[in-house]
Design a protein around this motif. Structure first.
Motif: not given
Ligand code: FES
Ligand code: FES
Length: 1021
Positions: A441-448, A450-457, A478-485
């Protein structure tokens, strides 16, 4: 144990645990219309009918429901046509909700519909008050309740035979009151009360949606744009279909929980998860030692992120109460909760930084000492500074020297919550191609992605982000708040994982609006000309600097641009905006509808009011004398652009004066302001009436940065698939984009099937923020539709020429073909249908797919303008403020859909009303939050609402193909200062006549009472 439940008239035997709630069991059985919005019976989103009465199914044990009849939304009504099968269709209430625009995000809609059904079954002819009471158990953060109330009253009238379901639209779904929205007025005409629809009479209610459109410039004759088309997703949302992120169950799905810090600032000296890992049913426990250490920003923004990289998925230091300590994935939520208690953590508590002014002092403890910290622009972690802004336009000191009077004061705005009813929620899983799917449930799927790719390797190409329907976002998503969890846990376990915030986590761990202290200094000449205006803001970003620079920058950029001064100052204004955005041990602030601008308008518009009154000016004339006008340079456009190169921008359209004229008439300003008798309430000597105003402007997208794209393809039947990366949060953006495509292609809106958004299938879009979707994504849709239309016209010309060949007529050129009503027509009346064109293209002749892709990026950010009026009743003995009426007259350019746009205004004003009078998040001296649920944090209920009135003053913004500007954020800006000014107005008619100046919002009874208790010599502070 096994129990038998009577659900929608069918007996079902189910196995349940003793503590299972009815909500959990219903959702487990596939009744997804019952939603989860809180943990303790506060939101009402889970409501079902038990023996015909609404109950919160989260509070009821499933076992308690045995022997009772349960009704869910799934049995209320359904789509009337299902292939060869026809059904009884939708319930009258569902129909009314769809027609009247009562559905925005739709997360509360099933519960509202069931509550309304129960009401009408026991009381077929309710009053508005009774409808409001019936809906008061279901919180809605989107609509302001005006349209849901209207819908229920209309349904009651239909059921009683006093009204019909309304004239059918071409698509078969009736739209009542289409004429209600029409604009037959010439530019500048005096507007009359809106006419009721010529078809079925809508019942008279206090708070009927009164949006009117006043055209100041013609936008031309349009078929689809400007019409109150029903939302393209309304029918599914009215049926409670499983459209949201959490409405997906995957085999073997694990439940994630997060251990949050109990301390506001501490090092994790030791963490031992062995006992938790050993608990049967636990699939994984992750601590900072288990995952890569990658610094990133959670702000969902374009590259480069305009802020520091200061966050890790998990760290060995915690910086606020609620910060992350460990992740758990388990077979059930209960096991995951249990596992959290088995994680042993040894903390070393560190000194706290809770006051932003102290955080910058030399020697203050440093929040971000990690070597991986990446600076952006003027962030300086050694001074706990997430961002610093220094903007001087003109010569401010000279301007002060030229003033006859200088006014200075300090104001304060609180931390507040977006409080969308659907919590943050994400589901992650590996697909069959070993690609990680993030459904969120996000406002920014494309930013998620791009931003999470390096975080998740993972490389970007191995991540797919899907955005289903969103149950409200308001910037919080608009926050990449919980997807990484969830993603880390899926990587760790190889299994699907769902992570959904509890309501307490929403308050303790999610983002919120930046609180600020703001100092104003304004120089004014005796004739009312502002010679210089200065704002200095101290902004508390909390523990992380997500959105630190950009939110606070917008505070100045949008608020301080409005008053440039008059005469020579108009061309060469003197404006200063300085801001320090400071790290503290409070939960991080982030994006919230308005994006820093409401924080600017509270001080600015309270200050303008004080100046006007102190110098004896009419508050409307004083403001308009100094306000920015069309044809003038946006004063900040050459000074600041969110950390990028600023470029000059001239304001093309400004309907502010007309907004004031219309709003003033609607609130009855001339009969109230300065009229002594009006301020008294007959028979109630402790009450005083007051009226107040605020003028505001916002922006439309971020110039030279925001980009949206769209793709359109034609189907065999002449319908189209519109694929967009834009994210509809419930605002209706999918619908307005479909309207634009339909307008260009000459088809009905229902012939445009919208799909948004999925990073694998839809083109890029920067996401839903900055009030940009209608403007930016709409520009892309229009361009793509124009390209597809060219292909259609060419083929249609060929087809018609083939037909005309025998007659010896001159061949037609493609540019003579006109697309309308599903046909491609020649000037002489000959036509082919779009279905014939599609068949010709796909099957018959020089076969090709008619389709097009286009992008849109704007070099400008045309501001919408508005005049916000408020009328209040003040209890001068208790300080109680009751807001009686809000009127907003807004210039948002051409209104594509008055139904959805007025819903945005009503909902926005309602959120802003909370900011004005009751919402705030408070922390104790240990950084512990006071507000942890929707009981402590009050948002407005249906029966507490004032009258709302919306007026659209249409201008035609030439930079957009349909003349639009933004509408979504501006209603947040003016309500609080207008209410504050109305309270001042009322208080001036108290016996001492000194008035109360409340400089900190919200204007609570306690603050007003204390202000009344102040000694007389401090009353004008
Ligand atoms: S009241 Fe049941 S989920 Fe909120
Ligand atoms: S429509 Fe009610 S919460 Fe969104």
């Amino acid at each position: 144990m096994k129990i038998s439940l009577n659900i929608n008239g069918t007996m079902q035997e189910v196995s349940v645990a003793a503590g299972d709630s009815l909500l959990k069991v219903l959702r487990g059985l596939g009744y997804y219309g019952a939603k989860h919005g809180c943990d303790h019976g506060e939101c009402g989103a889970c409501a079902v009918l038990l023996d015909g009465k609404p109950v919160n199914s989260c509070l009821l044990l499933a076992a308690q429901a045995e022997g009772h009849s349960i009704q869910t939304i799934e049995a209320m009504g359904e789509h009337p046509e299902q292939g060869w099968k026809t059904t009884d269709g939708l319930h009258v209430l569902q129909q009314a909700f769809i027609e009247s625009g009562a559905i925005q995000c739709g997360y509360c809609t099933p519960a509202q519909l069931l509550a309304a059904k129960a009401l009408l079954e026991r009381n077929p002819d309710p009053t508005e008050e009774e409808v409001r009471q019936a809906l008061s158990g279901v919180l809605c953060r989107c609509t302001g309740y005006a349209k849901p109330v209207q819908a229920v009253l209309h349904a009651a009238a239909v059921l009683a035979g006093r009204a019909s379901a309304g004239p059918a639209s071409e698509g078969g779904i009736p739209v009542s009151g289409a004429g209600f929205w029409g604009s037959d007025q010439a530019p500048g005409d005096e507007i009359a009360e809106p006419e009721m629809p010529s078809g079925p009479a809508l019942p008279a209610v206090q708070t009927r949606p009164k949006a009117r459109v006043v055209a100041t410039q013609s936008s031309g004759a349009l078929q689809r744009v400007g019409k109150p088309e029903i939302k393209v997703d309304a029918v599914k949302l009215a049926q409670g279909k499983p459209a949201f992120t959490a409405d997906l169950e995957l085999r073997g799905m694990l439940y994630a929980k997060v251990l949050h810090s109990p301390h506001a600032h501490a090092n994790i000296r030791h963490i031992d998860a062995s006992r938790a890992r050993a608990l049967p049913g636990v699939a994984a426990v992750l601590t900072w030692q288990d995952i890569p250490r990658v610094a990133y920003s959670t702000a969902g923004q374009s590259d480069p992120i305009p802020g520091p990289l200061d966050t890790f998925s998990l760290d060995h230091k915690v910086r606020f109460v609620g910060d992350r300590v460990a992740f758990v994935a388990a077979e059930t939520e209960e096991i995951a909760e249990q596992a959290l208690k088995l994680i042993d953590v040894e903390y070393e508590q560190l000194p706290l930084l809770l006051d932003p002014s102290q955080a910058m002092q030399p020697g203050a403890p440093r929040l971000h000492d990690e070597p991986e910290f990446v600076n952006f622009a003027d962030s300086d972690p050694s001074r706990n500074l997430a961002a610093e802004i220094r903007i001087d336009i003109g010569d401010v000191e000279k301007g002060f020297a030229e003033a006859d009077r200088i006014f200075e004061a300090e104001y304060e705005v609180p931390k507040v919550q977006q409080a969308h009813i659907e919590p943050h929620v994400a589901v992650t899983y590996w697909d069959e191609n070993d690609r990680l799917v993030i459904r969120t449930s996000t406002q920014v799927p494309f930013h998620i992605r791009r931003v999470l790719a390096p975080v998740l390797k993972l490389p970007v190409k191995r991540i797919r982000v899907i955005k289903p329907r969103i149950g409200g976002g308001f910037g919080g998503k608009q926050e990449i708040l919980i997807e990484d969890v969830a993603a880390h846990l899926t990587i760790a376990t190889g299994r699907p994982v769902i992570y959904e915030y509890s309501r307490e986590e929403e308050f303790t761990a999610a983002r919120s609006r930046h609180p600020m202290r703001v100092r104003m200094k304004t120089g004014v000449k005796m004739d009312g000309t502002i010679t210089a205006n200065s704002m200095e803001a101290l902004s508390d970003t909390g523990a992380y600097g997500c959105h630190a620079l950009t939110v606070t920058g917008n505070t100045g950029h949008k608020a301080m641009a409005l008053y440039v001064g008059d005469g020579p100052y108009r061309k060469n204004p003197n404006i200063r905006f300085y801001a320090d955005v400071v790290y503290t041990n409070h939960p991080p602030a982030g994006a919230y509808r308005g994006y820093g601008v409401p924080q600017g308008y509270w001080p600015l518009e309270r200050h303008m009011e004080k100046i006007a009154r102190a110098m004896g000016f009419d508050p409307l004339e004083f403001r308009l004398k100094n306000a920015l006008r069309a044809g003038e340079l946006h004063p900040f456009s050459t000074a600041w652009s969110e950390g990028r190169e600023p470029r000059p921008e001239t304001i093309q359209t400004c309907g502010l004066e007309e907004c004031v004229r219309q709003g003033k008439a609607a609130i009855g300003w001339d009969q109230k302001y300065d009229q002594v008798a009006w301020h008294d309430v007959p028979g109630k000597p402790h009450l005083r009436k007051g009226v107040g105003v605020a003028m505001v402007m916002q922006g439309t997208a971020i110039p030279y940065l925001d980009m949206g794209a769209a793709s359109i393809k034609m189907n065999d039947d002449g319908s189209f698939n519109l694929l967009i990366g834009a994210t509809d949060l419930g605002t209706g953006s999918d619908t307005v984009l479909a309207q634009m495509a339909a307008e260009v292609l000459g088809v009905r809106v229902e012939d445009v099937v919208v799909y948004s958004s999925d990073t694998d299938f839809t083109p890029f879009d920067k996401g839903a923020y900055a009030s940009s979707t209608t403007y930016i994504s709409g520009g892309a849709v229009t361009r793509a539709a124009q390209k597809a239309a060219e292909q259609i016209r060419q083929r249609a010309a060929n087809m018609l020429n083939e037909r005309l060949k025998a007659s010896g007529a001159q061949p037609l050129s493609a540019d003579l073909i006109h697309l309308a009503d599903g046909r491609a027509s020649a000037p002489g009346g000959e036509f082919v249908t779009l279905a014939e064109v599609a068949y010709n293209a796909l099957h018959h002749e020089n076969q090709e797919q008619i389709m097009a892709v286009a992008s849109y990026m704007s070099p400008v950010s045309p501001p919408p303008f508005a005049a916000q009026f408020a009328e209040v009743t003040l209890d001068i003995e208790t300080g109680q403020v009751k807001v009686d009426k809000l009127v907003m007259a807004v210039d948002s350019g051409v209104i594509v859909n008055p139904l959805t746009a007025s819903g945005q205004i009503e909902g926005g004003m309602t959120q802003a009303l909370g900011y004005a009078v009751c919402e705030e998040m408070v922390y104790d001296e240990q950084g512990q939050p006071r507000e942890r649920d929707l009981r402590d944090y009050h948002i407005f209920l249906a029966h507490e609402m004032p009258e709302l009135e919306t007026i659209f003053v249409e201008t035609y913004e030439p930079s957009h193909p349909f003349g639009v500007k933004a509408v979504a954020e501006i209603p947040m800006d003016g309500v609080a200062p207008a209410v504050g000014n109305a309270v001042l107005d009322a208080s001036l008619y108290a016996p001492d006549g000194l008035g109360v100046h409340i400089n900190e919002n919200p204007v609570t009874p306690e603050k007003v009472w204390r202000a009344f208790m102040r000694p007389a010599d401090q009353a004008s502070a």
